[in-house]
Design a protein around this motif. Structure first.
Motif, PDB file in Angstrom:
ATOM      1  N   THR A  40       0.820  -1.214   0.000  1.00 20.17           N
ATOM      2  CA  THR A  40       0.000   0.000   0.000  1.00 20.17           C
ATOM      3  C   THR A  40       0.855   1.267   0.000  1.00 20.17           C
ATOM      4  OG1 THR A  40      -1.719  -1.241   1.111  1.00 20.17           O
ATOM      5  CG2 THR A  40      -1.913   1.153   1.172  1.00 20.17           C
ATOM      6  N   GLU A  41       1.865   1.308   0.880  1.00 12.90           N
ATOM      7  CA  GLU A  41       2.723   2.497   0.940  1.00 12.90           C
ATOM      8  C   GLU A  41       3.420   2.731  -0.389  1.00 12.90           C
ATOM      9  OE1 GLU A  41       2.430   4.526   3.367  1.00 12.90           O
ATOM     10  OE2 GLU A  41       1.155   3.070   4.397  1.00 12.90           O
ATOM     11  N   ASN A  42       3.832   1.633  -1.035  1.00 12.04           N
ATOM     12  CA  ASN A  42       4.543   1.770  -2.306  1.00 12.04           C
ATOM     13  C   ASN A  42       3.632   2.244  -3.423  1.00 12.04           C
ATOM     14  OD1 ASN A  42       7.511   0.718  -2.243  1.00 12.04           O
ATOM     15  ND2 ASN A  42       6.363  -0.455  -0.735  1.00 12.04           N
ATOM     16  N   VAL A  43       2.418   1.705  -3.474  1.00 15.45           N
ATOM     17  CA  VAL A  43       1.479   2.141  -4.512  1.00 15.45           C
ATOM     18  C   VAL A  43       1.121   3.612  -4.297  1.00 15.45           C
ATOM     19  CG1 VAL A  43      -0.821   1.786  -5.496  1.00 15.45           C
ATOM     20  CG2 VAL A  43       0.594  -0.188  -4.906  1.00 15.45           C
ATOM     21  N   ILE A  44       0.977   4.004  -3.048  1.00 13.13           N
ATOM     22  CA  ILE A  44       0.699   5.416  -2.752  1.00 13.13           C
ATOM     23  C   ILE A  44       1.866   6.294  -3.210  1.00 13.13           C
ATOM     24  CG2 ILE A  44       0.532   7.083  -0.835  1.00 13.13           C
ATOM     25  CD1 ILE A  44      -1.350   5.069   0.546  1.00 13.13           C
ATOM     26  N   ALA A  45       3.090   5.840  -2.954  1.00 13.42           N
ATOM     27  CA  ALA A  45       4.265   6.620  -3.368  1.00 13.42           C
ATOM     28  C   ALA A  45       4.266   6.842  -4.882  1.00 13.42           C
ATOM     29  CB  ALA A  45       5.542   5.911  -2.925  1.00 13.42           C
ATOM     30  N   VAL A  46       3.966   5.776  -5.626  1.00 17.79           N
ATOM     31  CA  VAL A  46       3.946   5.880  -7.089  1.00 17.79           C
ATOM     32  C   VAL A  46       2.857   6.842  -7.561  1.00 17.79           C
ATOM     33  CG1 VAL A  46       3.485   4.561  -9.201  1.00 17.79           C
ATOM     34  CG2 VAL A  46       4.975   3.606  -7.431  1.00 17.79           C
ATOM     35  N   ASN A  47       1.789   6.934  -6.784  1.00 20.88           N
ATOM     36  CA  ASN A  47       0.666   7.786  -7.177  1.00 20.88           C
ATOM     37  C   ASN A  47       0.698   9.147  -6.485  1.00 20.88           C
ATOM     38  OD1 ASN A  47      -1.281   6.190  -9.017  1.00 20.88           O
ATOM     39  ND2 ASN A  47      -0.644   4.710  -7.459  1.00 20.88           N
ATOM     40  N   SER A  48       1.875   9.587  -6.099  1.00 20.09           N
ATOM     41  CA  SER A  48       1.985  10.845  -5.346  1.00 20.09           C
ATOM     42  C   SER A  48       2.693  11.940  -6.120  1.00 20.09           C
ATOM     43  CB  SER A  48       2.719  10.576  -4.022  1.00 20.09           C
ATOM     44  OG  SER A  48       1.952   9.712  -3.213  1.00 20.09           O
ATOM     45  N   ASN A  49       2.539  11.941  -7.436  1.00 25.10           N
ATOM     46  CA  ASN A  49       3.229  12.940  -8.249  1.00 25.10           C
ATOM     47  C   ASN A  49       2.284  13.808  -9.054  1.00 25.10           C
ATOM     48  OD1 ASN A  49       5.891  12.046  -7.505  1.00 25.10           O
ATOM     49  ND2 ASN A  49       5.395  10.197  -8.657  1.00 25.10           N
ATOM     50  N   VAL A  50       1.036  13.920  -8.593  1.00 24.06           N
ATOM     51  CA  VAL A  50       0.100  14.823  -9.263  1.00 24.06           C
ATOM     52  C   VAL A  50       0.547  16.252  -8.944  1.00 24.06           C
ATOM     53  CG1 VAL A  50      -2.305  15.492  -9.528  1.00 24.06           C
ATOM     54  CG2 VAL A  50      -1.731  13.147  -8.842  1.00 24.06           C
ATOM     55  N   THR A  51       0.836  17.026  -9.982  1.00 21.21           N
ATOM     56  CA  THR A  51       1.408  18.348  -9.706  1.00 21.21           C
ATOM     57  C   THR A  51       0.374  19.467  -9.728  1.00 21.21           C
ATOM     58  OG1 THR A  51       1.980  18.421 -12.045  1.00 21.21           O
ATOM     59  CG2 THR A  51       3.731  17.820 -10.503  1.00 21.21           C
ATOM     60  N   ASP A  52      -0.724  19.259 -10.461  1.00 24.41           N
ATOM     61  CA  ASP A  52      -1.620  20.391 -10.713  1.00 24.41           C
ATOM     62  C   ASP A  52      -3.016  20.218 -10.126  1.00 24.41           C
ATOM     63  OD1 ASP A  52      -2.220  18.252 -12.238  1.00 24.41           O
ATOM     64  OD2 ASP A  52      -2.506  19.344 -14.113  1.00 24.41           O
ATOM     65  N   ASN A  53      -3.233  19.177  -9.341  1.00 25.26           N
ATOM     66  CA  ASN A  53      -4.588  18.923  -8.853  1.00 25.26           C
ATOM     67  C   ASN A  53      -4.509  18.287  -7.469  1.00 25.26           C
ATOM     68  OD1 ASN A  53      -7.222  18.078  -8.383  1.00 25.26           O
ATOM     69  ND2 ASN A  53      -7.580  17.452 -10.506  1.00 25.26           N
ATOM     70  N   PRO A  54      -4.295  19.103  -6.435  1.00 18.01           N
ATOM     71  CA  PRO A  54      -4.098  18.558  -5.084  1.00 18.01           C
ATOM     72  C   PRO A  54      -5.301  17.752  -4.573  1.00 18.01           C
ATOM     73  CG  PRO A  54      -3.644  20.916  -5.157  1.00 18.01           C
ATOM     74  CD  PRO A  54      -4.228  20.562  -6.482  1.00 18.01           C
TER      75      PRO A  54
END
Lengths: 339, 339
Positions: A40-54
């Protein structure tokens, strides 16, 4: 800062939660040897690069955690997950522009009602919201005050609806747009008839300078939601019925007031305490009153019908009276805030 | 008692949880005036009358609670939910018999990998499981030991794969069915070609009495998952890439052993540490070794190709060697249990 949900104001605590979720990208790690416990932590890390839509960043992060926690908690296995994704696929595949099976699924799981309650918290003194449902159609015809929203020969019992649109201080709202829709006396919406061309059992009208509106229609009846698809199959597996109590839908619009999406539920209707989509509220329960006032019928252009009461045939019609109260766009934000 | 998930044994504690969930139907209450705070218990009560499927009863109850908790936690509003259900509908609508967009969605959120880990806990000494993916096709042709699974002229670099199938005690497994599939050298599966009739870059073969198997094929390359649909659009919004590292899929079947679904990942492949569907495990990483042993090529029917190494043209092929270890159906249950 993340954009707030559009219909209510969020607290500083909520805003802070969003920022923290965005910062979880600091945990980014190689995607390798993921286990039940560390995935879970790893999948969240991969999905934590949204730059324009917090807000998207916040929602996807929270969704990954919640869905993974659920799957771990119930020990969902490969064969079960296969059934779930095939089911969800079939829900999408049966959907069309006028059949929204995914909404139906959301409805029968109480998700629509919950989202509705979050988006439209009750404001003291104002009319409560209720489910939009899948049958609103913006193509409804405009009618003049007093006209019928049902075409000649529509099955059902003649009904006169009249009431007012007011603000929370009791002032009339002039030129509010009332968008109303219902089933006919068979419990069927116009769009459910294959051979009907054009809207029926629905209409749009404006309130007058006293906030008053009135139109004639037929009395709505309980009806089963569409149950020939995957959602119907699920309801059968869950040993549940398909019915909604009789109700009439309303959207009320005015530039100075919050959009009101609601419905009036018939108090003595079957299923009033077991609406399969969880929409009924006490404050939205109404009574259809039988009247034999033929002068009133003539005044409002309602066509009376015959009905046997205590062994005697009577001529009359149903009268529904209800006053809607809108929340002003300038009413204090504190009234509209849940958080 | 509720049926246990098919691939592992559950503890008494888990069985007890299931029974308790079923008993929540005792909380049944009228469906009226539901609020953000009381709706969940009521929706659960309505969904607590499954009589013949305790596992479904447990899952639906848990799902309602988890989904409602998530929605409350993030304050999901009406407009956001509309985006979600329209997205899920489109995922279903783009799906076909050979395009499983809902699986892809599950894959990129780590849900498939998690479900896989739950269903197939690692057994010491045995080959680990990996994702099935959406491209398995049971119509693959049977090939004899040593034959090629790719048709004449398939783009890609010639490769000989050889290895053994053994049990956890090191005994060879005779007549294990090896079902293998991969992309060609363009990173494309047969079913992704519009004009290909019949299976290619895939095959089924049996191990011999020493547990040995060998076949020729092309060396797989990294490829992007389908990204012209709603899942691709989501990945773009999430600022994520679309790629899987190079890998070769295997299913290994034998009546006396647990079905093994796995894949071998190329150690020096791009994206080996950022597989967009979270499937890579260290124990499944393999090396393709360059060999110029033309006698070996002849022995196994591999067609060597030319390649420039350090400025000199060489003729040779890739050799991949790997031994798979199966878990016996009669191996101790304790080995296979996570709970």
């Amino acid at each position: 800062m993340p954009p707030a949900p559009t219909t209510f104001t969020v607290s500083e605590a909520t805003r802070k939660k969003w920022s923290e979720a965005v910062n979880e990208q600091a945990n980014a790690a190689p995607v390798l040897d993921l286990t039940v416990d560390n995935i879970t932590e790893n999948v969240i890390a991969v999905n934590s690069n949204v730059t324009d839509n917090p807000r998207l960043q916040y929602l996807i992060t929270k969704f990954i955690r919640a869905s993974h926690d659920f799957i771990r908690d119930v020990g969902l296995n490969f064969e079960e997950w296969e059934q779930v994704w095939k089911f969800l696929t079939s829900v999408g595949q049966i959907s069309t522009d006028v059949r929204h099976e995914m909404v139906l699924l959301s409805d029968i799981l109480g998700i629509s009602a919950l989202v509705d309650s979050i988006s439209h918290p009750a404001v003291p003194g104002a009319t409560e919201y209720s489910l939009l449902g899948p049958f609103h159609d913006d193509r409804a015809h405009f009618v003049e005050l007093g006209e019928s929203i049902t075409s000649e020969g529509t099955p059902g019992e003649a009904t006169l609806v009249r009431g007012t649109i007011k603000d929370i201080n009791g002032n009339p709202v002039n030129k509010a747009l009332i968008d109303v829709w219902e089933t006919d006396g068979n419990g069927t919406y116009d769009v459910e008839y294959i051979d009907k061309d054009g809207p029926d059992f629905r209409g749009k009208l404006y309130s007058d300078k006293n906030g008053a509106f009135y139109f004639s229609c037929v009395r709505p009846v309980p009806y089963p939601i569409a149950n020939d698809g995957p959602v119907g199959a699920l309801l059968r597996k869950l040993n549940r019925h398909f019915f909604r109590p009789a109700h009439m839908h309303f959207i009320i619009l005015h530039p100075s007031y919050d959009k009101l999406i609601t419905a009036l539920y018939t108090r003595d209707s079957k299923y009033i305490h077991s609406d399969t989509v969880f929409g009924v509220k006490s404050s939205l329960m109404v009574d259809y009153v039988w009247t034999e006032d033929l002068k009133l019928a003539e005044q409002y252009g309602v066509k009376p019908f015959k009905r046997v009461l205590d062994g005697v045939e009577k001529e009359g019609f149903w009268l529904l009276e209800h006053d809607f109260v809108l929340v002003g766009k300038r009413d204090p934000v504190s009234l509209k805030t849940r958080d």
